[in-house]
Design a protein around this motif. Sequence first.
Motif, PDB file in Angstrom:
ATOM      1  N   GLY A 199       6.412 -28.925  34.959  1.00 50.48           N
ATOM      2  CA  GLY A 199       5.007 -29.007  35.348  1.00 50.48           C
ATOM      3  C   GLY A 199       4.762 -29.135  36.834  1.00 50.48           C
ATOM      4  O   GLY A 199       3.637 -29.473  37.248  1.00 50.48           O
ATOM      5  N   ARG A 242       0.878 -28.059  37.234  1.00 48.59           N
ATOM      6  CA  ARG A 242       0.687 -26.747  36.633  1.00 48.59           C
ATOM      7  C   ARG A 242       0.870 -26.896  35.119  1.00 48.59           C
ATOM      8  O   ARG A 242       1.462 -27.870  34.639  1.00 48.59           O
ATOM      9  N   PRO A 243       0.385 -25.942  34.351  1.00 50.82           N
ATOM     10  CA  PRO A 243       0.440 -26.047  32.886  1.00 50.82           C
ATOM     11  C   PRO A 243       1.874 -26.081  32.358  1.00 50.82           C
ATOM     12  O   PRO A 243       2.775 -25.466  32.924  1.00 50.82           O
ATOM     13  N   GLN A 253      -3.040 -30.382  30.229  1.00 47.90           N
ATOM     14  CA  GLN A 253      -2.127 -29.425  30.869  1.00 47.90           C
ATOM     15  C   GLN A 253      -1.046 -28.932  29.907  1.00 47.90           C
ATOM     16  O   GLN A 253      -0.339 -27.973  30.211  1.00 47.90           O
ATOM     17  N   SER A 299       6.478 -22.808  31.615  1.00 40.72           N
ATOM     18  CA  SER A 299       5.170 -22.808  32.269  1.00 40.72           C
ATOM     19  C   SER A 299       4.732 -21.367  32.486  1.00 40.72           C
ATOM     20  O   SER A 299       5.543 -20.532  32.912  1.00 40.72           O
TER      21      SER A 299
END
Length: 530
Positions: free
Chosen positions: A98, A19-20, A49, A69
Amino acid sequence: MLDANLKTQLQAYLERLTRPVHLIASLDDSAGSKEMLELLQDIEGLSPQVSLEVRRDDAERKPSFAITSPGQDINLRFAGLPMGHEFTSLVLALLQVGGHPSKAAADVIEQVKSLEGEFRFETYFSLSCQNCPDVVQALNLMAVLNPNIRHVAIDGALFQEEVEQRQVMSVPTIYLNGEVFAAGRMGLEEIVAKLDTGAEEREAGKIAKKAPFDVLVVGGGPAGAAAAIYAARKGIRTGVAAERFGGQVLDTMAIENFISVQHTEGPKLAAALEQHVREYEVDVMNLQRAQALVPAGADGLVEVKLANGASLKSKTVILSTGARWRQMNVPGEDQYRNKGVAYCPHCDGPLFKGKRVAVIGGGNSGVEAAIDLAGIVAHVTLFEFDSKLRADEVLQRKLRSLPNVTIITSAQTTEVLGDGQKVTGLVYKDRAGGDSHRVELEGIFVQIGLLPNTEWLKGTVELSPRGEIVVDDRGQTSVPGVFAAGDCTTVPYKQIVIAMGEGAKASLAAFDHLIRTSAPATAPAEEIGA
């Protein structure tokens, strides 16, 4: 900021993000902010990312940066450049924010998620501290797992005014909601156990239900790890009860005499030891302090009583409780521990930049400490009890070449002085003339050898006048079925490689004892390796 090699390694790690990751930098016009911006821009360029936002008008410490995030309630921040020992902490934080899963035990992760309340942690670290990453990484992970937990890791050398104001004189020092929570190395399990007040009682209940072992190892240092591995490879029921797995190795900066490994660091070796032990069916019980040993009775089982009230039983026991730093045992030492009295120059040295410090002890450890500190502090005075230094000649020559070092021999430290908040000096007696002298300084680093962790065994097993467990050439103690290995024993030369060999030998001797006295114990399948 990052060289090509580090960039390549970090880029490979960032490929694991699911995930970002959003970096939020709080910067000013200082040199530290410029370095931090360069570091964060390097990281941003290594993965699509990762994104970076710069803020200059917020109320956060400067320079600092948060790792978060989008859509996640994560409060994790570094105030300072996490390089040196803390670079691994940075990498793990990026991965965990992340979405990359932690290797922490599932039950501990659930404990963290279940913690209720508001926890605002601040950790002061130094880049040369090998004890700090465990604390920083544990609290960072907790901040990722539980939105009620916030953590900021603060480089004490960069925020010197803050350190002075809070009188932080040792690292790692942890604040919780503005108050001192703990000082010194702590792992995730230890921190959670301190927050979760019912954890110790639950763990004691689990331990009380365990079936007897064939071999129970008390201690998780090099000797204990070797003993556990050798026992487990025999296919017998093996347990390890350790106050902290890794033992004193965790406090060792550089290891350059471990044969076949040219250089490593204590925490890395300790992690490798634990990983190796856990590859076998060994029941590892961490954070367990032994309190009493009861020789075998009619049931043929030796009992080890733990501080939490639980007991463990085993057909044989291997004692590998190691040693700890010896204290001066003078007035003021306990009062000013972590307030100027320190035992790790690598960890705490940067906090005394520009100040006057003393090193107590003229052996290799003391002289090496004085050499290292001389490059940081204003002045070092080394005090040696003997009439001459005992360190290797090459170290003595280096020490004597330094312009900001004073060496005082035949000196017996008699008192640590302070103002109620911090160290202000010490008093020593000239053993040759008998006069007492006062020296004004801000820090005292004690390096006078080791003391075996055997007080709990007095009256049960034979101890030497120095408190070491007396063993024969097979590691057998004065109590049948009880063996011992490592720095807690009378075996000379306290070295990692020797401790490992002694642990293996004690384990083989314990197995031989089992063969000659009884068949291995049996236990339900679910108990083995629990």
